[in-house]
Write a protein that holds these residues in place. Structure first.
Motif, PDB file in Angstrom:
ATOM      1  N   GLY A  67      52.904  84.870 181.831  1.00 25.70           N
ATOM      2  CA  GLY A  67      52.508  83.591 182.771  1.00 25.70           C
ATOM      3  C   GLY A  67      52.752  83.774 184.219  1.00 25.70           C
ATOM      4  O   GLY A  67      52.888  84.719 184.716  1.00 25.70           O
ATOM      5  N   PHE A  68      52.712  82.648 184.803  1.00 21.05           N
ATOM      6  CA  PHE A  68      53.139  82.467 186.367  1.00 21.05           C
ATOM      7  C   PHE A  68      54.672  82.430 186.599  1.00 21.05           C
ATOM      8  O   PHE A  68      55.193  81.430 185.843  1.00 21.05           O
TER       9      PHE A  68
ATOM     10  N   TRP B 290      56.318  69.395 185.937  1.00 16.81           N
ATOM     11  CA  TRP B 290      55.048  69.518 184.970  1.00 16.81           C
ATOM     12  C   TRP B 290      55.027  70.437 183.912  1.00 16.81           C
ATOM     13  O   TRP B 290      54.876  70.437 182.828  1.00 16.81           O
ATOM     14  N   TYR B 291      55.132  71.692 184.627  1.00 18.13           N
ATOM     15  CA  TYR B 291      54.840  72.835 184.044  1.00 18.13           C
ATOM     16  C   TYR B 291      55.810  74.068 183.588  1.00 18.13           C
ATOM     17  O   TYR B 291      55.566  74.962 183.047  1.00 18.13           O
ATOM     18  N   ASP B 292      57.042  73.741 184.306  1.00 13.50           N
ATOM     19  CA  ASP B 292      58.170  74.628 183.964  1.00 13.50           C
ATOM     20  C   ASP B 292      58.646  74.388 182.798  1.00 13.50           C
ATOM     21  O   ASP B 292      58.613  73.437 182.079  1.00 13.50           O
ATOM     22  N   GLY B 293      59.644  75.470 182.214  1.00 14.80           N
ATOM     23  CA  GLY B 293      60.486  74.942 181.118  1.00 14.80           C
ATOM     24  C   GLY B 293      60.501  76.398 180.273  1.00 14.80           C
ATOM     25  O   GLY B 293      61.255  76.232 179.378  1.00 14.80           O
TER      26      GLY B 293
ATOM     27  N   PHE C  44      63.234  84.755 183.498  1.00 13.93           N
ATOM     28  CA  PHE C  44      62.180  84.146 184.348  1.00 13.93           C
ATOM     29  C   PHE C  44      61.588  82.755 183.850  1.00 13.93           C
ATOM     30  O   PHE C  44      61.652  82.453 182.665  1.00 13.93           O
ATOM     31  N   ALA C  45      61.435  82.076 184.867  1.00 12.45           N
ATOM     32  CA  ALA C  45      61.118  80.711 184.527  1.00 12.45           C
ATOM     33  C   ALA C  45      59.453  80.933 184.645  1.00 12.45           C
ATOM     34  O   ALA C  45      58.869  80.871 185.594  1.00 12.45           O
TER      35      ALA C  45
ATOM     36  N   LEU D  40      57.522  74.521 172.159  1.00 10.41           N
ATOM     37  CA  LEU D  40      58.863  74.571 172.424  1.00 10.41           C
ATOM     38  C   LEU D  40      59.103  75.858 173.404  1.00 10.41           C
ATOM     39  O   LEU D  40      58.079  76.882 173.252  1.00 10.41           O
ATOM     40  N   THR D  41      60.389  76.022 174.004  1.00 14.03           N
ATOM     41  CA  THR D  41      60.888  77.121 174.448  1.00 14.03           C
ATOM     42  C   THR D  41      62.040  77.575 173.887  1.00 14.03           C
ATOM     43  O   THR D  41      62.704  76.756 173.326  1.00 14.03           O
ATOM     44  N   TYR D  42      62.366  78.780 173.514  1.00 13.08           N
ATOM     45  CA  TYR D  42      63.297  79.372 173.030  1.00 13.08           C
ATOM     46  C   TYR D  42      64.499  80.093 174.163  1.00 13.08           C
ATOM     47  O   TYR D  42      64.007  80.823 174.772  1.00 13.08           O
TER      48      TYR D  42
END
Length: 532
Positions: A230-231, A253-256, A270-271, A354-356
């Motif tokens: 991603g970015f 809004w978009y990180d995580g 990496f975020a 979700l993020t892991y």
């Protein structure tokens, strides 16, 4: 040049001409290392609209024999790599999007017949001087081409897992598809590199994978491809600077998504940001929900309302900002086989909901945009208590700003009643309830639980976003069967306020106690006054 064999670089050129183009050509240096090696089989899975197709277009433009890619890539990062010229335009490329063939077919047999037929057309048209033992057999034709010319192929398969998403219950169709891919690719000398992209990792049958020659890179284990998923944060910072957008809001809004690269010589987290969302926000000059507009919230709703023990509790806790420990090892890499809630949560990681954290083995909701998708789904379900509490959270936050301790205590008590699903028997459960009760505070604050202060951990801290510095910061200390005033005293005694020294001119100290016997919450709020 054919439709599928050496299809040209037009698609990648469109990406290059776009107003926003992020250079991810460093990926090519990694795929170059795998060409004509035992590691030449790569499967990359990540959520929709995270740049999978663009990566395939880029690889096709770079490797395609007879192309003129140098003018496209000379200004990109890959041009600085030692392998750049060695592989540039040196291979015959087969590039296919499986969704295209599935969409025009009535069943898996027709899909595979059509795929073979169309590839054979391009192959025989290009290699018309080769004698074929069986010109109707795709595998034999490619063997004969390689035997006669010693020219091997780069095979790029986009949306490789579409059949598993559309034929979720048809195990026979899935097996036929996997068997076809295995027969076509495995142990074939004509394959110089096979690169597949999709949302799901490769399907397991029992304890084995039908495509076990592939090295997989996924949202749970991205390996050294993490920065290409991603970015990155620096890329988003540069875009925010160019488009005069607030980076802290973009982050909220978009990180995580936290992706870990861990090799013998390197460890980096990496975020990761959703490319679709960031691009839309920059071009529209407005933060909002963009990634989840590409698919209805019904997709998420289908899974979070499943009757799995502990699933509802886990979702509620994640809405409150908690991380939930899971075991991803039992996931079967499909969208139907779920033995436990952990399998559902693992699927939601691959779908982007979700993020892991691979080091802590926990999952959480990544950002504000995705959190809104959960609320959209829950609002149409029977989880009325969650929605009611979120709707009440605006009023509760205003009570905090007004230092109305009685109203805050009442609001927390109401949230406690609504969240009876949670085991309410310790300070952690109280903290979860308060985080949910103050859900709306995320509009103005970064909410940190157990913030290190040097002399312990403040239970909950509200840290204003840079765009809302007019709002007071807050340190909230929780007590169980004790005293709310004692919580305030602890904040002062342990100097928790030092962790928020930048806000000491505009800082609230909040003590909240729950009495297990009376089942009542009490609250004390003070405006912090710095000692002279």
């Amino acid at each position: 040049m054919g439709s599928y064999l050496n299809p040209g670089s037009d698609s990648f050129q469109m990406a290059l001409r776009s107003e926003i183009f992020i250079d991810k050509s460093g990926l090519i240096a990694l795929t170059n290392r795998c060409v004509k090696t035992l590691q030449r089989f790569i499967c990359v899975s990540r959520p929709r609209r995270f740049g999978k197709s663009m990566a395939a277009d880029m690889l096709a433009a770079y490797y395609e024999r007879g192309g003129s890619a140098q003018k496209l890539f000379d200004s990109l990062k890959i041009s600085q790599d030692i392998s750049y010229h060695q592989y540039l335009n040196q291979y015959d490329v087969i590039k296919i999007n499986m969704q295209e063939f599935l969409s025009i077919s009535g069943d898996v047999e027709e899909m595979l017949r059509t795929l073979s037929k169309y590839l054979l057309f391009d192959l025989k048209d290009t290699f018309h001087d080769v004698r074929f033992r069986d010109d109707s057999n795709l595998i034999q034709v490619m063997k004969d081409i390689f035997s006669s010319t010693r020219r091997s192929f780069i095979i790029l398969i986009d949306e490789w897992d579409c059949l598993f998403r559309e034929y979720q219950q048809d195990k026979d169709a899935q097996k036929k598809y996997l068997d076809f891919l295995r027969a076509w690719l495995k142990d074939k000398e004509y394959v110089a590199l096979a690169y597949m992209t999709g949302i799901l990792p490769i399907k397991k049958y029992g304890s084995h994978s039908a495509l076990n020659m592939f090295t997989e890179y996924s949202m749970t284990d991205p390996g050294d491809l993490a920065e290409f998923f991603g970015f990155t944060e620096n890329e988003v910072k540069n875009l925010c600077k160019k488009y005069k957008m607030n980076f802290d809001e973009a982050k909220e809004w978009y990180d995580g998504y936290r992706l870990l690269t861990k090799t013998r010589n390197r460890r980096e987290i990496f975020a990761m940001y959703s490319p679709k969302s960031v691009v839309e926000a920059m071009l529209r000059h407005k933060f909002g929900t963009y990634w989840n507009q590409t698919e209805t919230y019904e997709a998420l709703k289908k899974y979070i309302q499943m009757d799995m023990d502990g699933l509802k509790n886990a979702v509620v806790r994640m809405l409150a900002g908690e991380r939930i420990r899971i075991n991803i090892g039992t996931f079967s890499n499909d969208m139907t086989t779920f033995a436990t809630k952990d399998d559902i949560l693992t699927l939601l990681v691959h779908l982007g909901y979700l993020t892991y954290d691979s080091e802590q083995e926990t999952v959480s909701i990544p950002n504000k945009e995705v959190s809104q998708e959960y609320l959209n789904a829950i609002s149409t379900m029977s989880w009325n208590h969650v929605i009611q509490s979120v709707e009440s959270s605006r009023k509760l936050l205003e009570s905090l700003w007004n230092m109305d301790s009685a109203a805050v205590a009442k609001g927390v008590s109401q949230a406690h009643e609504e969240f009876s699903i949670l085991q309410y028997n310790d300070e952690n459960s109280l903290s979860c309830t308060i985080s949910l009760a103050f859900y709306f505070a995320r509009e103005y604050y970064t909410i940190v639980r157990e913030l290190p202060t040097g002399k312990g951990f403040a239970d909950i801290c509200f840290i204003p976003h840079k765009s809302h510095l007019d709002k007071p910061a807050a340190v909230i200390e929780l007590k169980w069967n004790a005293d709310a005033s004692g919580a305030i005293a602890q904040i002062k005694e342990k100097k928790y306020v030092n962790a928020l020294k930048d806000y000491q001119g505009n800082l609230l100290l909040v003590g909240i106690n729950y009495d297990k016997n009376s089942k009542e919450h009490t609250c004390v709020i003070e405006k912090y006054k710095k000692d002279i």
